[in-house]
Design an enzyme around this catalytic site. Structure first.
Site, mmCIF file in Angstrom:
data_model
loop_
_atom_site.group_PDB
_atom_site.id
_atom_site.type_symbol
_atom_site.label_atom_id
_atom_site.label_comp_id
_atom_site.label_asym_id
_atom_site.label_seq_id
_atom_site.Cartn_x
_atom_site.Cartn_y
_atom_site.Cartn_z
ATOM 1 N N HIS A 187 -13.840 -2.437 -0.645
ATOM 2 C CA HIS A 187 -12.911 -2.047 0.414
ATOM 3 C C HIS A 187 -13.290 -2.729 1.726
ATOM 4 C CE1 HIS A 187 -9.734 1.202 0.089
ATOM 5 N NE2 HIS A 187 -9.515 0.732 1.296
ATOM 6 N N THR A 195 -6.142 2.489 -6.605
ATOM 7 C CA THR A 195 -7.393 2.450 -5.829
ATOM 8 C C THR A 195 -8.232 3.676 -6.127
ATOM 9 O OG1 THR A 195 -6.313 1.185 -4.092
ATOM 10 C CG2 THR A 195 -8.374 2.287 -3.513
ATOM 11 N N LYS A 216 -8.715 -0.643 -8.843
ATOM 12 C CA LYS A 216 -9.296 -1.318 -7.670
ATOM 13 C C LYS A 216 -10.415 -0.496 -7.047
ATOM 14 C CE LYS A 216 -8.167 -3.212 -3.143
ATOM 15 N NZ LYS A 216 -8.658 -2.201 -2.196
ATOM 16 N N TYR A 241 -2.505 5.262 -3.900
ATOM 17 C CA TYR A 241 -3.533 6.274 -3.642
ATOM 18 C C TYR A 241 -3.025 7.530 -4.301
ATOM 19 C CZ TYR A 241 -6.064 3.603 -0.053
ATOM 20 O OH TYR A 241 -6.810 2.679 0.615
ATOM 21 N N SER A 292 0.816 -1.217 0.000
ATOM 22 C CA SER A 292 0.000 0.000 0.000
ATOM 23 C C SER A 292 0.847 1.262 0.000
ATOM 24 C CB SER A 292 -0.894 0.006 1.249
ATOM 25 O OG SER A 292 -1.507 1.258 1.428
#
Lengths: 367, 367, 367, 367
Positions: free
Chosen positions: D264, D171, D240, D145, D121
């Site tokens: 999520h 995402t 995603k 992100y 992440s």
């Protein structure tokens, strides 16, 4: 704490912290006397319809849209030419003195601070004048329970209009009280005067007692009543308590300027559908000709979204605001509206909707 | 308290306060001996069907209509030319002495006071004559469990007719008792004599004991039996225990003057539908030719409404009246009927129906 | 109590009183060691399918028919030319020594006394010979778990045939054990020898240990295996573990003489349908060409009825008989079959069916 | 135990025994501090969608096929040309230092040992470099992100590419955090630095603090962003957070090389469908053009099977691996993947499927 006729009213005025609206109920139960709390929270019969109000929201799902170029969504909207900050408004609920010594006045103040619309009930514990005053120029509606005594209706409508009501909400689903067990169990009697009834009793010179007026509440309501009220008052009349497309059509044909879809929070007819169950068919019947207001069971931002996406233009809440009124006075009420709007705004972003109009066009799923 | 054969019978005669009919069950459990309470309250097998009787009502919803010009709705109706104050009548239930020392006589008295119809069971603990006497001119039905001994049937029908029964209810769903566990667990034996059986035993001179007669209950029941009873007695014959449209048609073709939709309160066949589930298809099969009576699971005014709106002309209750019989004797029974009718009248108003005929035409929804 | 390899086996032989089959589970839990009880009662994974086996029965309802001229219904039926007193037979279940020191022999004795059919498992704790002996001439089936060692299969089939098996049940849904948590939690190992495996090990002269044979269980099973077994043994072969119409068709095309619809009581694949869910489609695929046997979840007479009315010719039970075996030995087992048949007979009467063939033609409803 | 900024991090490195993945949650709750556990486990609003993620799997059933000649099924598969031992991969989850002092590095090590794919992440507590290093050559994805600061995005993408990421996971469902009550109740603040943000702050010379960067997270995401990332990084980009077929189509049209169906874990939009509910329609929209990855609610081998049979190519898990990370470090993580693959392999066998491709073609039922 203020004690009136032996009834202990909250007089709190303080900030409250809200995690979710559901938790307010148990918190309020601690400070509102049992009889008053029963009256505020109860549904009718075995409360199937009250519970269905909540469950019905779970029969549809919001389709999460993620590549929609949304940023800082706006919750602003308008009704009857009045701009408001949020589509969540205050439902008319009776006897708010049961929750707080300032009653509707505090509610109106909190609602105004949140930038949305107050609805004042015929059976308020503060008068139209007081509530209007507390609104400080913010828009508010006056809700009418019709009496068989037309003079009484005129007096209330005159009062509301003279104090600047933006619309009249004519409640038509309460020709008789629902069968509500807590009131019977608690042998509950209203401990507080109803300001508008008392005022009429004094000023009309007709010498009627409050009980007499209350007993004169009209059971037999028809389209002609809608028309008579609308023609008399010269304000938009929203017919509240509609649960069937044919009644919506009848109300529109009788001059209604708004349709308020509600089953009175499950307090009236039990064994009927959840209010959200009937919203789409009524919205189709109205077909955009007048605003549709929805209430009964809304506690979550996702539910506000679902109601708007199912045809509502505004969504009203009742009990959560009354609980917050008891817990924090005007500040509590304000926080409820701001909190729910906050939840709603998050849902807007996550569902890919920038404006309230986007929400109205959003797709719902059924799983 | 009266003790008969070691069984403690209530002998209360007093006003009771009813909040809702469901609560009567727990209250009655306190004063009816375990064996008797088990017999009254039980369903068969795992009680799926008994539970479904209740749940089935929630599969339809009443459409609340609000602009229908309704005021002070009337619950009056009639059947076989007899006017009654409410569509809620008394179902035949056996052995009411288990609940109260006065048994069916007290029930009949309470039912008559409420302005509706009593049904006296073959297996009552008071005799036809006593029950008829207690009815004081109010209408009542006689319920027949057929025996293989036709003389026995004749004797009962003669007795019922001579005491003025308005109709005969021929129960056809009890060719054998359902598998009911509480009776087995409690090793329950009827502690009280069954008055009609005892009377036949004495008066027929056939020397039969009660057990012998009871064992002679007819398993094999056909349309020919319906016809034979109807032709013999010369009164309207209502066939009770119908759960299938074909059986309804068969009963009608065999001379039935009424169809009683019932699954015996879930006491007989388990694994079958809720009684309310099958009501609409049977009502369509009957198509208004004869009255349709409905029972099994009714506890609420909204359920009375739903049953009538689904094709029933009358609705019967059993267990709640027996519980009230134990709790308050004739006064208790009367209160049950008046209370349920009160709940029903509120629903009528809130659903926009002025008369029982309006209710029959009301729209139901499925959510 | 008998202690074998440290495992405490019940050796009760006594009458048991049954109120319902469900209660046997908790009673048996008191006397079967934890490891054995876990093995007998468990389902796989999160046991959704095991639970669904029960719930699936509630998706259909029996239409109660009441004017059908039924009296003293008969539960007799037959399969492969063998007459039996009830359509309820014994499912093959492994290692019955876990429940009782006499194991399958006691079960066979009880089943024979109840006038129905025993199924002996490959993995029994008593040998084919012992079980056959205990059956005293009553019909029984031999259940085969195929081995990769064809000699082993031949030895078992020879043994079964020579002792008079009426048919061979070929289990095809256990190419691998389901994921069953209690066994893992209990670190359960079979404490008892498996008689048929031990016997083969000794008599074949191949010197294989039991574990070796057990590990040789065949994963890869096809229609050719069905055919090979059927051709070799010359007895009817029932293919057990069918849950899909195509597999039923494949089995029939491969020479199966019977189809056994089962999901192994929810012990194998979890996340699949309830066994009752798939029965109708498989029965339609079979279309009466061979008998259909059904198991998985049957505990009530109404469920026996529903299975037969959905296309089964026979219904098998497993766990309840094993619990009764622990509680009462052969007498316990006998009582289980007589009890369930008693419940079924009551349902037959109340549903208006005189014979098992009537049951097969009965109408089911879906509410 | 390691204490960082007052937060007690697990530093366990040990074998763990798994009975089922659900039990890990309660075990982990014992050793992860309340704030961290709340953050990891929570869903948004009233968690309807989180719960629906689980329940949705029960709306379909696997058809057990039994004569399919299956033996020792293989769970191997591949994606983007990379072969892996199981279709179960690691979902990107933020801030794994909350569960373990080694954070993502331990997770990557465990995932690599299990022969499958790690996702790192943006908001990891270990840096891209550390996680890549711990993967020891095994394939891994980098999850982005997006920031409003394109330089930040470039820096991260450069870093990921230079360390050998096999793909980028973009995402798009987190333009704003969901409304999650435990964080509010716990007044939770991240106690640990986010390594990639800290690194950028230092190396960019732009002097930005972490909070500034975090606050710059991009709300407004469109297809153009997908294209920009894909063109810049030159690696496959998997989008995603897709829950709608139209968003899938839009992503594909914008250059996506993979579609990741996810809500999520119910942490973002509440009131939306279960992730499994929408999988089939999205898979049909993708129609095999790119790989479909699925997550949200997977805890069982049967659920992995259902997801693949509904159109997924890979299935990702998040929370269970994080719980295992706390309980056993890299060994715990490895065991989770091996355990779930073990459950899945059993289901493959019992459903009659030899390969992952067989699973994708398997029939599902709806009861």
């Amino acid at each position: 704490m203020t004690v009136t006729n032996g009834y202990e009213q909250s007089d709190r005025e303080q900030a409250i912290k809200i995690i979710n609206l559901d938790e307010l109920e148990d918190q309020a139960r601690q400070i509102i006397p049992q009889g008053g709390f029963g009256y505020i929270s109860e549904g009718s019969e075995d409360e199937w319809t009250k519970a269905r109000n909540r469950a019905a929201f779970n029969t549809v799902q919001i389709a999460p849209r993620v590549l929609h170029s949304v940023e800082a969504p706006s919750t602003s909207t308008s009704v009857f030419g009045v701009s408001i900050k949020t589509p969540v408004i205050m439902a008319p609920t009776a006897a708010q003195g049961l929750a707080h010594t300032r009653g509707e006045a505090a509610t109106a103040e909190g609602v105004a601070a949140a930038g949305t619309i107050m609805s004042q009930s015929t059976y308020g514990t503060t008068s139209i004048a007081e509530t209007a005053e507390a609104s400080k120029g913010a828009p508010w509606f006056f809700q009418l329970y019709m009496s068989n005594d037309w003079e009484f209706n005129e007096a209330l409508l005159d009062e509301a209009k003279s104090h600047g009501a933006a619309a009249v909400v004519l409640t038509v689903d309460s020709m008789q009280g629902g069968y509500r067990e807590p009131d019977i169990r608690n042998e509950f009697q209203f401990p507080l005067p109803m300001a508008n009834l008392a005022a009429f009793s004094e000023t009309s010179g007709k010498g009627k007692g409050i009980f007499e007026i209350y007993a004169a509440a009209k059971q037999k309501i028809t389209g002609a009543d809608v028309r008579r009220v609308a023609e008399y008052v010269g304000l938009p009349v929203i017919v509240k308590g509609i649960q069937d497309p044919c009644d919506a059509a009848l109300a529109l044909g009788s001059g209604a300027s708004g349709i308020w879809v509600s089953n009175h929070g499950g307090r009236q007819l039990n064994g009927g559908p959840g209010s959200f169950d009937v919203l789409p068919s009524i919205a189709r019947a109205v077909n955009g000709r007048v605003p549709v207001i929805f209430d009964s069971g809304v506690r979550r931002g996702s539910q506000v979204f679902k109601a708007l996406a199912s045809g509502a233009d505004l969504v009203a809440i009742g009990r959560p605001a009354i609980y917050a009124l008891a817990l924090g006075g005007a500040q509590g009420v304000r926080t409820v509206f701001e909190y729910l709007t906050h939840e709603f705004r998050i849902v807007m972003q996550l569902a890919g909707t920038q404006t309230v109009d986007d929400v109205k066009r959003a797709k719902l799923l059924h799983y």
